[in-house]
Design a protein around this motif. Structure first.
Motif, PDB file in Angstrom:
ATOM      1  N   GLU A 125     -11.025   5.159  10.337  1.00 46.43           N
ATOM      2  CA  GLU A 125     -10.135   5.261  11.424  1.00 46.43           C
ATOM      3  C   GLU A 125     -10.766   6.076  12.648  1.00 46.43           C
ATOM      4  OE1 GLU A 125      -8.520   2.860  10.708  1.00 46.43           O
ATOM      5  OE2 GLU A 125      -8.050   3.237   8.475  1.00 46.43           O
ATOM      6  N   ARG A 157      -8.958   2.893   0.115  1.00 41.33           N
ATOM      7  CA  ARG A 157      -8.884   4.218   1.074  1.00 41.33           C
ATOM      8  C   ARG A 157      -9.919   5.190   0.556  1.00 41.33           C
ATOM      9  NH1 ARG A 157      -4.333   6.436   3.857  1.00 41.33           N
ATOM     10  NH2 ARG A 157      -4.928   8.485   3.374  1.00 41.33           N
ATOM     11  N   GLY A 191     -10.814   2.225   5.450  1.00 35.06           N
ATOM     12  CA  GLY A 191     -10.329   2.752   6.658  1.00 35.06           C
ATOM     13  C   GLY A 191     -10.538   3.932   7.121  1.00 35.06           C
ATOM     14  N   LYS A 194      -2.042   9.144   8.910  1.00 37.12           N
ATOM     15  CA  LYS A 194      -3.111   8.382   7.836  1.00 37.12           C
ATOM     16  C   LYS A 194      -2.563   8.965   6.350  1.00 37.12           C
ATOM     17  CE  LYS A 194      -6.631   6.476   6.524  1.00 37.12           C
ATOM     18  NZ  LYS A 194      -6.801   4.913   6.396  1.00 37.12           N
ATOM     19  N   ASN A 239      -4.383  -5.631   0.448  1.00 36.09           N
ATOM     20  CA  ASN A 239      -4.270  -4.426   1.523  1.00 36.09           C
ATOM     21  C   ASN A 239      -4.934  -3.066   0.916  1.00 36.09           C
ATOM     22  OD1 ASN A 239      -1.167  -5.928   1.889  1.00 36.09           O
ATOM     23  ND2 ASN A 239      -2.726  -6.023   3.357  1.00 36.09           N
ATOM     24  N   CYS A 276       1.007  -1.088  -0.049  1.00 38.44           N
ATOM     25  CA  CYS A 276       0.045  -0.156  -0.104  1.00 38.44           C
ATOM     26  C   CYS A 276       1.041   1.310  -0.014  1.00 38.44           C
ATOM     27  CB  CYS A 276      -0.853   0.115   1.323  1.00 38.44           C
ATOM     28  SG  CYS A 276      -1.934   1.564   1.450  1.00 38.44           S
ATOM     29  N   CYS A 329      -0.775   0.399  10.971  1.00 37.59           N
ATOM     30  CA  CYS A 329      -0.930  -0.494  10.330  1.00 37.59           C
ATOM     31  C   CYS A 329       0.231  -1.549  10.072  1.00 37.59           C
ATOM     32  CB  CYS A 329      -1.176  -0.013   8.750  1.00 37.59           C
ATOM     33  SG  CYS A 329      -1.487  -1.301   7.478  1.00 37.59           S
ATOM     34  N   CYS A 363       0.329   4.688   7.456  1.00 36.84           N
ATOM     35  CA  CYS A 363      -0.339   4.658   8.501  1.00 36.84           C
ATOM     36  C   CYS A 363       0.439   3.890   9.620  1.00 36.84           C
ATOM     37  CB  CYS A 363      -1.778   3.914   8.257  1.00 36.84           C
ATOM     38  SG  CYS A 363      -2.759   4.811   7.028  1.00 36.84           S
TER      39      CYS A 363
END
Length: 506
Positions: A305, A277, A303, A317, A249, A203, A210, A207
Motif C-alpha cells: 500500500e 499480508r 498489499g 491497514k 482475498n 479477510c 478494500c 482496510c
C-alpha cells in the motif's frame, strides 16, 4: 417443476485476452445443481453473448437471469444486457451478485431493472431465493438478500462466513456442456496449464480502501487443507492442470492450513500463486516458508500500500505492518526462491496538494528501496479509488473533498468511469493532472527497468534491452515524457500489466 423455471447464469466480459474459468457462476451453479436446470453464458467466450442470452429467453423456458457483477469491465455488459432483458422480457426475474452489486446496491436497485441482489455470500441465498419465489414464501427469512417491498429497500440479515467444506463441489461437467474446460487453461509464468481456484471467503482485516470489507466485515473462513488438496488433485488428474492461481482475498490467514496443504500437495508438482499480508507472512517460520517453496509456491501478492506509516494508520491497514518490515521481508523472501509481489496505492487524500505530491514522491522513493532490497520483487501500482465503506474516516474525508459516486446505474457506463475500478482513472478532486502523470510515468519507467515475470511472451533479449534503455531514467528519477519507453512497451513488447489484465495466459 414448471417448464419455464430454468436459470441463465451470466459471466460478463472481463478481459479481451484468454478467458479464465468463470468461478463465480460455477459457484452459484453448484448451489442449485440437481434442483434447478441452468445454462451458463460466459461473455469472455462469446463473440455475441447477447444473441446467446436472447436465444435462450426466446424459448420461453427461462424465468431467472443471474448475473455476477464485479467493478470495472463487467459493467460494460452487465448493465446494458440487464436493462434490455427487463425491457424486452419484463417477466424475467433478474438477480445480481458480486462486489459491485453488494457495495453499490442502492444505485442498482434504484435502476428499476434489477429485482434482487445477493448481498455477499450467495451459496445459500441464491437457491433459497429461487425456492421462495417458486413457492411464494417469506423473503425476509433469507439471509444476504436485498430487495424492494412496497417501495421500501430491504436488506435482510447478512452472514459473513460459511463452512466451505459443506458446500457442493463445482459442477465442472456442466461447464463442459457449454465450453471446453481445458480451453480455460493456458500457459502462464506458473506452468503450461494454469487455472484459477477460490478456497476461502473474506479477510480478517478492515482496510478502508478494500472493496471486500463491507461485504465480509473482517470475517474469514477457509476450506480445509484436506478438501483443498482433493479439489486441486482432481483438476490435475482429470484435466492435466499443473498450476493454480488462488484468487482468495487472503489465502495465507492460517499458517496451520497452509502448512498442511503444502504437506499434501508437495509431491504433486503443482506450481501456485496466492494473496497475503506482509505482516501475516512475516510471522510464518522459515520452516513453513521453505515448505511452501518445496510445495510449488512461486509468487505471493502482498498489499504493501504505502511506505508512509501515518497513511497506513489512516487507511485502517491494521495488523503490525510497517515500512521497515516491508523492506526486511522482501529481502527475506530471496532465501526461499518465492517472488514477493508488492502492490502500492498512490494518491491518497491529504490536507493540501503539496502534501499529496510529497506522499507520492515518498512512495516512489520507498518502492525503489524495496527493489534495492530484492530486485526480484514485483511492483504493482494503483491510483487510489474510493470504496463505499460508509463510516470510515478515509471515506468521510473523500466525501468532504467533493467526490461522489454516480447517482444512476447507467452513469457507470460513461467514459470517465470506465477505468475507475481498475484504479487507473480515479476521478478524485485532490489529484491533479501533474500528480497522475508523475505516477503513470514512474510506472512506465519501472515496468521497463524491471519487466514483470508474469509476461511469459517476453524474450530474454527484450527484457535485457528495455531494462538497459530505462536504466538512466530510473537511476536519476527522470520520469518526465518517457515516450521512447511507452512506444517500446506498447508496440515492441506489447507489455501487459498484471494489475489490469492478470498474468499473461497463452
Amino acid at each position: 417443476m414448471g417448464k419455464a423455471n430454468k436459470v441463465i447464469l451470466f459471466n460478463p466480459l472481463v478481459t479481451k485476452y484468454k478467458a479464465r474459468i468463470p468461478l463465480s457462476i460455477l459457484q452459484v451453479a453448484a448451489s442449485i445443481y440437481g434442483n434447478y436446470e441452468f445454462v451458463l453464458v460466459d461473455g469472455n467466450r462469446e463473440d455475441d453473448p447477447w444473441s446467446k442470452i436472447k436465444n435462450y429467453l426466446n424459448t420461453g423456458e427461462f424465468h431467472y437471469f443471474g448475473c455476477t457483477v464485479m467493478p470495472g469491465p463487467q459493467l460494460r455488459q452487465a448493465i446494458p444486457f440487464t436493462k434490455r432483458i427487463k425491457e424486452e422480457y419484463p417477466d424475467i426475474t433478474i438477480i445480481w451478485g458480486g462486489y459491485f452489486a453488494s457495495n453499490q446496491y442502492k444505485v442498482c436497485m434504484e435502476s428499476g431493472y434489477v429485482d434482487y441482489i445477493i448481498n455477499g455470500i450467495g451459496d445459500l441465498a441464491f437457491p433459497a431465493l429461487l425456492d421462495a419465489l417458486e413457492n411464494s414464501t417469506d423473503l425476509f427469512k433469507i439471509n444476504n438478500l436485498i430487495f424492494r417491498k412496497n417501495e421500501e429497500l430491504i436488506k435482510t440479515h447478512k452472514i459473513t462466513s460459511i463452512d466451505m467444506d459443506s458446500l457442493k463441489t463445482f459442477p465442472y461437467q456442466e461447464l463442459e456442456r457449454f465450453y471446453p474446460i481445458t480451453s480455460y487453461f493456458g500457459k502462464t509464468h506458473l506452468g503450461l496449464r494454469t487455472t484459477l481456484y477460490h478456497s476461502s471467503f473474506g479477510c480478517p482485516f478492515t482496510c478502508s480502501f478494500c472493496g471486500i470489507v463491507p461485504i465480509f466485515e473482517a470475517r474469514w473462513k477457509g476450506m480445509s487443507a484436506e478438501r483443498l488438496y482433493r479439489e486441486i488433485k482432481y483438476l490435475k488428474d482429470e484435466y492435466g492442470v499443473d498450476s493454480v492461481e488462488f484468487c482468495d482475498n487472503n489465502f495465507f490467514v492460517s499458517e496451520k492450513r497452509v502448512r498442511r496443504f503444502c504437506e499434501l500437495i508437495q509431491d504433486e508438482h503443482i506450481k501456485w500463486w496466492g494473496e497475503a499480508r506482509i505482516d501475516t507472512l512475516d510471522k510464518f517460520s522459515d520452516e513453513t516458508l521453505s515448505l511452501m517453496e518445496n510445495a510449488g509456491c512461486k509468487m505471493i501478492f502482498l498489499g504493501a500500500e504505502t511506505g508512509n506509516e501515518e497513511t497506513l494508520k489512516a487507511i485502517d491497514k491494521g495488523g503490525t505492518q510497517n515500512a521497515s518490515q516491508m523492506i526486511r521481508f522482501a529481502a527475506r523472501m530471496k532465501r526461499f526462491n518465492i517472488i514477493p509481489e508488492y502492490s502500492f496505492v498512490l494518491g491518497f487524500p491529504a490536507e493540501t496538494p503539496q502534501k499529496v505530491m510529497a506522499m507520492i514522491d515518498e512512495d516512489i522513493n520507498f518502492i525503489k528501496q524495496v527493489k534495492e532490497a530484492n530486485p526480484d520483487t514485483e511492483i504493482i501500482i494503483y491510483v487510489y479509488s474510493p470504496v463505499l465503506t460508509e463510516g470510515s474516516d478515509l471515506y468521510e474525508s473523500v466525501k468532504a473533498s467533493g467526490f461522489q459516486f454516480p447517482e444512476k446505474l447507467d452513469d457507470w457506463l460513461d467514459q470517465e468511469w470506465k477505468g475507475f475500478d481498475l484504479r487507473k482513472n480515479p476521478l478524485t478532486p485532490w489529484l491533479t493532472a501533474k500528480m497522475i502523470n508523475k505516477i503513470r510515468n514512474f510506472e512506465v519507467v519501472l515496468n521497463a527497468r524491471y519487466p514483470t515475470a508474469q509476461d511469459v511472451k517476453l524474450s530474454k533479449f527484450q527484457r535485457k534491452t528495455i531494462s538497459l534503455l530505462s536504466q538512466i531514467r530510473y537511476k536519476t528519477n527522470f520520469f518526465n515524457f518517457p515516450y521512447e519507453l511507452k512506444f517500446l512497451l506498447r508496440f515492441w513488447l506489447r507489455y501487459r500489466q498484471p494489475e489490469i489484465e492478470g498474468a499473461t495466459m497463452l
